[in-house]
Motif scaffolding. Structure first.
Motif, PDB file in Angstrom:
ATOM      1  N   ASP A   1       0.843  -1.213   0.000  1.00 47.99           N
ATOM      2  CA  ASP A   1       0.000   0.000   0.000  1.00 47.99           C
ATOM      3  C   ASP A   1       0.873   1.256   0.000  1.00 47.99           C
ATOM      4  OD1 ASP A   1      -2.253  -1.490   0.015  1.00 47.99           O
ATOM      5  OD2 ASP A   1      -2.631  -1.302   2.179  1.00 47.99           O
ATOM      6  N   ARG A   2       1.911   1.240   0.852  1.00 45.24           N
ATOM      7  CA  ARG A   2       2.815   2.404   0.957  1.00 45.24           C
ATOM      8  C   ARG A   2       3.541   2.642  -0.375  1.00 45.24           C
ATOM      9  NH1 ARG A   2       4.059   5.794   2.143  1.00 45.24           N
ATOM     10  NH2 ARG A   2       5.841   6.136   3.487  1.00 45.24           N
ATOM     11  N   ILE A   3       3.908   1.542  -1.026  1.00 43.77           N
ATOM     12  CA  ILE A   3       4.640   1.651  -2.298  1.00 43.77           C
ATOM     13  C   ILE A   3       3.804   2.417  -3.327  1.00 43.77           C
ATOM     14  CG2 ILE A   3       5.267   0.229  -4.311  1.00 43.77           C
ATOM     15  CD1 ILE A   3       6.485  -1.778  -2.286  1.00 43.77           C
ATOM     16  N   HIS A   4       2.513   2.174  -3.316  1.00 40.38           N
ATOM     17  CA  HIS A   4       1.669   2.807  -4.330  1.00 40.38           C
ATOM     18  C   HIS A   4       1.341   4.261  -4.022  1.00 40.38           C
ATOM     19  CE1 HIS A   4       1.141  -1.423  -5.690  1.00 40.38           C
ATOM     20  NE2 HIS A   4       1.356  -0.798  -6.829  1.00 40.38           N
ATOM     21  N   THR A   5       1.633   4.711  -2.806  1.00 38.05           N
ATOM     22  CA  THR A   5       1.411   6.138  -2.493  1.00 38.05           C
ATOM     23  C   THR A   5       2.744   6.823  -2.176  1.00 38.05           C
ATOM     24  OG1 THR A   5       1.053   5.572  -0.173  1.00 38.05           O
ATOM     25  CG2 THR A   5      -0.916   5.738  -1.573  1.00 38.05           C
ATOM     26  N   SER A   6       3.839   6.101  -2.388  1.00 39.60           N
ATOM     27  CA  SER A   6       5.172   6.598  -2.014  1.00 39.60           C
ATOM     28  C   SER A   6       5.559   7.841  -2.826  1.00 39.60           C
ATOM     29  CB  SER A   6       6.173   5.463  -2.273  1.00 39.60           C
ATOM     30  OG  SER A   6       7.445   5.803  -1.841  1.00 39.60           O
ATOM     31  N   THR A   7       6.158   8.815  -2.159  1.00 40.13           N
ATOM     32  CA  THR A   7       6.644  10.014  -2.854  1.00 40.13           C
ATOM     33  C   THR A   7       8.075  10.297  -2.384  1.00 40.13           C
ATOM     34  OG1 THR A   7       5.904  11.481  -1.094  1.00 40.13           O
ATOM     35  CG2 THR A   7       4.337  11.064  -2.904  1.00 40.13           C
ATOM     36  N   GLU A   8       8.744  11.202  -3.078  1.00 44.15           N
ATOM     37  CA  GLU A   8      10.109  11.555  -2.653  1.00 44.15           C
ATOM     38  C   GLU A   8      10.089  12.187  -1.267  1.00 44.15           C
ATOM     39  OE1 GLU A   8      12.517  13.610  -5.494  1.00 44.15           O
ATOM     40  OE2 GLU A   8      11.989  12.186  -7.082  1.00 44.15           O
ATOM     41  N   GLU A   9       9.012  12.927  -0.951  1.00 43.52           N
ATOM     42  CA  GLU A   9       8.910  13.581   0.360  1.00 43.52           C
ATOM     43  C   GLU A   9       8.559  12.576   1.451  1.00 43.52           C
ATOM     44  OE1 GLU A   9       7.105  14.673  -2.415  1.00 43.52           O
ATOM     45  OE2 GLU A   9       8.783  16.018  -2.889  1.00 43.52           O
ATOM     46  N   ASP A  10       7.796  11.556   1.103  1.00 41.07           N
ATOM     47  CA  ASP A  10       7.349  10.567   2.087  1.00 41.07           C
ATOM     48  C   ASP A  10       7.472   9.164   1.486  1.00 41.07           C
ATOM     49  OD1 ASP A  10       6.236   9.355   4.288  1.00 41.07           O
ATOM     50  OD2 ASP A  10       4.160   9.737   3.675  1.00 41.07           O
ATOM     51  N   PRO A  11       8.732   8.697   1.366  1.00 34.74           N
ATOM     52  CA  PRO A  11       8.943   7.419   0.661  1.00 34.74           C
ATOM     53  C   PRO A  11       8.575   6.203   1.500  1.00 34.74           C
ATOM     54  CG  PRO A  11      11.041   8.347   1.378  1.00 34.74           C
ATOM     55  CD  PRO A  11       9.995   9.336   1.775  1.00 34.74           C
ATOM     56  N   ALA A  12       8.217   5.118   0.805  1.00 38.02           N
ATOM     57  CA  ALA A  12       7.986   3.837   1.479  1.00 38.02           C
ATOM     58  C   ALA A  12       9.284   3.399   2.157  1.00 38.02           C
ATOM     59  CB  ALA A  12       7.556   2.792   0.449  1.00 38.02           C
TER      60      ALA A  12
ATOM     61  N   ARG B   1       8.427   4.992  -5.082  1.00 43.49           N
ATOM     62  CA  ARG B   1       9.041   6.257  -5.485  1.00 43.49           C
ATOM     63  C   ARG B   1       9.703   6.937  -4.287  1.00 43.49           C
ATOM     64  NH1 ARG B   1       9.166   9.683  -9.520  1.00 43.49           N
ATOM     65  NH2 ARG B   1       9.373  11.904  -9.083  1.00 43.49           N
ATOM     66  N   GLY B   2      10.951   7.310  -4.477  1.00 45.28           N
ATOM     67  CA  GLY B   2      11.681   8.016  -3.418  1.00 45.28           C
ATOM     68  C   GLY B   2      12.352   7.096  -2.421  1.00 45.28           C
ATOM     69  N   SER B   3      12.101   5.767  -2.504  1.00 41.76           N
ATOM     70  CA  SER B   3      12.826   4.834  -1.621  1.00 41.76           C
ATOM     71  C   SER B   3      14.275   4.774  -2.107  1.00 41.76           C
ATOM     72  CB  SER B   3      12.249   3.415  -1.693  1.00 41.76           C
ATOM     73  OG  SER B   3      10.904   3.382  -1.317  1.00 41.76           O
ATOM     74  N   PHE B   4      15.185   4.742  -1.189  1.00 37.04           N
ATOM     75  CA  PHE B   4      16.576   4.674  -1.622  1.00 37.04           C
ATOM     76  C   PHE B   4      17.438   4.031  -0.562  1.00 37.04           C
ATOM     77  CE2 PHE B   4      18.530   8.416   0.596  1.00 37.04           C
ATOM     78  CZ  PHE B   4      17.371   8.939   1.169  1.00 37.04           C
ATOM     79  N   TYR B   5      18.587   3.523  -0.998  1.00 39.21           N
ATOM     80  CA  TYR B   5      19.573   2.987  -0.071  1.00 39.21           C
ATOM     81  C   TYR B   5      20.863   3.771  -0.313  1.00 39.21           C
ATOM     82  CZ  TYR B   5      22.033  -0.035   3.015  1.00 39.21           C
ATOM     83  OH  TYR B   5      22.755  -0.498   4.090  1.00 39.21           O
ATOM     84  N   PRO B   6      21.107   4.776   0.508  1.00 40.56           N
ATOM     85  CA  PRO B   6      22.164   5.730   0.170  1.00 40.56           C
ATOM     86  C   PRO B   6      23.543   5.391   0.718  1.00 40.56           C
ATOM     87  CG  PRO B   6      20.963   6.512   2.080  1.00 40.56           C
ATOM     88  CD  PRO B   6      20.387   5.156   1.739  1.00 40.56           C
ATOM     89  N   VAL B   7      23.627   4.350   1.559  1.00 39.75           N
ATOM     90  CA  VAL B   7      24.923   4.081   2.196  1.00 39.75           C
ATOM     91  C   VAL B   7      25.794   3.279   1.231  1.00 39.75           C
ATOM     92  CG1 VAL B   7      26.097   3.045   4.160  1.00 39.75           C
ATOM     93  CG2 VAL B   7      23.816   4.052   4.457  1.00 39.75           C
TER      94      VAL B   7
END
Ligand SMILES: [Fe+2]
Length: 291
Positions: free
Chosen positions: A78-89, A143-149
């Motif tokens: 559910d979170r994935i389908h509403t995910s944004t860069e400001e509020d990512p899953a 959208r906006g989920s990331f692994y930055p390390v």
């Protein structure tokens, strides 16, 4: 995230090769230590059968804890389908495929191969030897989920990343850029820089000189990269990723070295005999692979 746009524009594109033969993959990429995007996975049943709906219906009850919060796979979808860069899953949201969805492994065939026998499932390789790494892994992000390390993968493994749904961006740094990435002293496969896309350049001044190799892995494509390549990822839409680590004659020595480092920490008395046994097993496997 000022580095994100800079990395996308100023990076070295990873080769994208259609119909690459196993021999070409071995000689042009694996042996030269270069990454490549390939299309070997196109016939996989997973690409036709797997959907967010399938995972929600059949496996929605499975849970993961991310950032201290435990959520179910159904909630994550559910979170994935509403995910944004400001509020990512939440991310990484991942499962050991062999533990959580063993019946789905058959949908990931034929295997990607490049002329060397994979040893992660070899009958002579004891399973406990692979403790510390997940051979088959599934990641769910939006959208906006990331692994930055920035990190490189455990135990000297080569990595194959296949996008089952959606696209995913990979920012890869070859081993010769290690001095610019500030490896941690306590765990040298992790960077001290923290967020690769928003670094503190006063603390890490050499990081300004890094030059990533860039791969936008599209649905149905596979990114192959050799051991020791640093990486971080970014997702811009609903995504299911299959990650597969590879151990074979090409990276066995590196694997044995990394195992030795771990054994020295956990059981110093046994570290050297275990290392010798691991190297001997590697030689024996190489011999049987010739037959
Ligand atoms: Fe990784």
């Amino acid at each position: 995230m000022e580095k994100l746009a800079q990395f996308r524009n100023g990076s070295v594109p990873v080769d994208r090769r259609e119909g690459l033969s196993p021999r070409e993959l071995l000689h042009e990429y694996d042996l030269r230590g270069r990454p490549v995007i390939v299309d070997h996975a196109r016939p996989w049943p997973a690409l036709h059968r797997w959907s967010f709906e399938l995972f929600r219906t059949r496996y929605g009850h499975l849970t993961r804890t991310v950032g201290g919060r435990t959520i179910t796979l159904a909630e994550q979808i559910d979170r994935i389908h509403t995910s944004t860069e400001e509020d990512p899953a939440p991310y990484p949201f991942n499962f050991d495929l062999r533990e959580s969805f063993p019946e789905l492994l058959q949908d990931l065939r034929p295997r990607l191969s490049y002329g060397r026998r994979d040893r992660t499932e070899h009958a002579l390789v004891p399973r406990p030897l692979l403790n510390g790494t997940t051979v088959h892994e599934l990641f769910f992000g939006g959208r906006g989920s990331f692994y930055p390390v920035l990190h490189y993968d455990l135990l000297g493994m080569a990595t194959q990343i296949t996008q089952i749904r959606g696209d995913k961006e990979f920012f890869l740094f070859p081993p010769d850029q290690t001095p610019l990435i500030y490896p941690r002293t306590d765990n040298p496969r992790l960077s001290q820089v923290g967020n690769a896309f928003a670094p503190d350049l006063e603390r890490f001044p050499l990081y300004r000189y890094v030059k990533p190799h860039y791969a936008r892995v599209r649905e149905g494509e596979t990114l192959f990269f050799p051991p020791g390549w640093w990486h971080a990822t970014w997702i811009d839409g609903p995504s299911i990723t299959y990650g597969r680590t590879v151990l074979n004659a090409g990276n066995w020595r590196r694997f044995a070295r990394e195992k030795y480092t771990n054994w020295r920490r956990s059981n110093p008395m046994l570290a050297l005999p275990a290392f010798a046994a691991c190297r001997a097993l590697g030689l024996m496997l190489s011999f049987t692979e010739l037959l």
